[in-house]
Every structure is written in C-alpha cells, then in structure tokens.
Motif scaffolding. Structure first.
Motif, mmCIF file in Angstrom:
data_model
loop_
_atom_site.group_PDB
_atom_site.id
_atom_site.type_symbol
_atom_site.label_atom_id
_atom_site.label_comp_id
_atom_site.label_asym_id
_atom_site.label_seq_id
_atom_site.Cartn_x
_atom_site.Cartn_y
_atom_site.Cartn_z
ATOM 1 N N ASN A 12 0.816 -1.209 -0.030
ATOM 2 C CA ASN A 12 -0.316 0.105 0.463
ATOM 3 C C ASN A 12 1.124 1.189 -0.137
ATOM 4 O O ASN A 12 2.240 1.369 0.982
ATOM 5 N N SER A 14 0.947 5.322 -0.644
ATOM 6 C CA SER A 14 0.734 6.589 -0.169
ATOM 7 C C SER A 14 1.538 8.004 -0.404
ATOM 8 O O SER A 14 2.450 7.704 -0.023
ATOM 9 N N LEU A 16 1.884 12.213 -0.470
ATOM 10 C CA LEU A 16 1.842 13.375 0.376
ATOM 11 C C LEU A 16 2.346 14.627 -0.578
ATOM 12 O O LEU A 16 3.081 14.205 -0.281
ATOM 13 N N GLU A 30 -2.153 14.872 -3.485
ATOM 14 C CA GLU A 30 -1.860 13.107 -2.863
ATOM 15 C C GLU A 30 -2.360 12.112 -3.853
ATOM 16 O O GLU A 30 -3.226 12.017 -5.648
ATOM 17 N N HIS A 32 -2.733 7.189 -3.487
ATOM 18 C CA HIS A 32 -3.157 5.741 -3.360
ATOM 19 C C HIS A 32 -2.779 4.989 -4.139
ATOM 20 O O HIS A 32 -3.531 5.521 -5.186
ATOM 21 N N SER A 33 -2.197 3.507 -3.806
ATOM 22 C CA SER A 33 -2.313 2.584 -4.776
ATOM 23 C C SER A 33 -1.527 1.582 -4.196
ATOM 24 O O SER A 33 -1.196 1.264 -2.577
#
Length: 122
Positions: A12, A14, A16, A30, A32-33
């Motif tokens: 996971n 993230s 920013l 942002e 997210h993946s």
C-alpha cells in the motif's frame, strides 16, 4: 505428496506532495495505490503531475527462519516532477508485514513529500 504455499506481496503506497509550504499557502496532491510487487525488482510509482518514487522490496535474510520471513525491507529514491533525485529512502529499513513505514522529504524550494508504505501478504 507435495504441498505448495504461495503468497503475494502487496504494498500500500500513499504519497502526499505539499507545495508552497514556505509561503504559507499549501497546495496538496495525493496519490494512493495498492501494488503487487515482486521481490528484488524495481518498480516505479508516479503521480500524474508530480513526484516519482522508485522502490525495491525484499525479504531480509534471517538464518533462524526457513524461507522468507514476515519482515520486509524497502529501499528507494524520490524524484521531483522534473526528474531530479530528491532523496534516497529506506536504506536498511525493515518492517513487519502490516506495519507502516513513513518517510518525509523537504527540499529548499518549499516542498514537502510524505511517503507512506505498508506491506501485506495476500
């Protein structure tokens, strides 16, 4: 009789990306993946109009455990949107599956990049 066990390593990710923090105005992007990652192979995470993170995930050697352990090591590099290398992250960082690693990179032009990584097995 043969028994085979297979587990996939998922990461996971993230990112920013804060811009303008030195001017009191912050623009936040942002990303997210959740990525399936092969051990010991480089893979690139790229924000649409921003930074790139090149990562390598591996299982650290543990002589007391037969086969791969639940610990994961992560190393990588963070690049600006112009391709300039900003930082190396994770050198020697080991984490248990399910725990999160956090890295902060601040440059001299008012940017702050936060990278959150959480490996898990599926």
């Amino acid at each position: 009789m043969s028994f085979a066990a297979e587990a996939r390593l998922l990461l996971n990710v993230s990112i920013l990306h804060h811009k303008g923090i030195d001017k009191g105005i912050t623009l936040l992007s942002e990303f997210h993946s959740k990525e399936e990652v092969p051990p010991q192979k480089e893979f690139l995470i790229k924000m649409r109009e921003g930074v790139e993170v090149l990562l390598v995930v591996d299982f650290p050697k543990d002589p007391s455990v037969y086969g791969p352990s639940s610990k994961v090591s992560v190393t990588g590099k963070v690049f600006s949107d112009l391709g300039k290398e900003l930082a190396t992250i994770g050198n020697g960082s080991n984490v248990e599956a399910g725990e999160e690693l956090t890295f902060e990179i601040k440059d001299n032009i008012g940017q702050l990049i936060e990278v959150f990584l959480k490996p898990e097995f599926k």
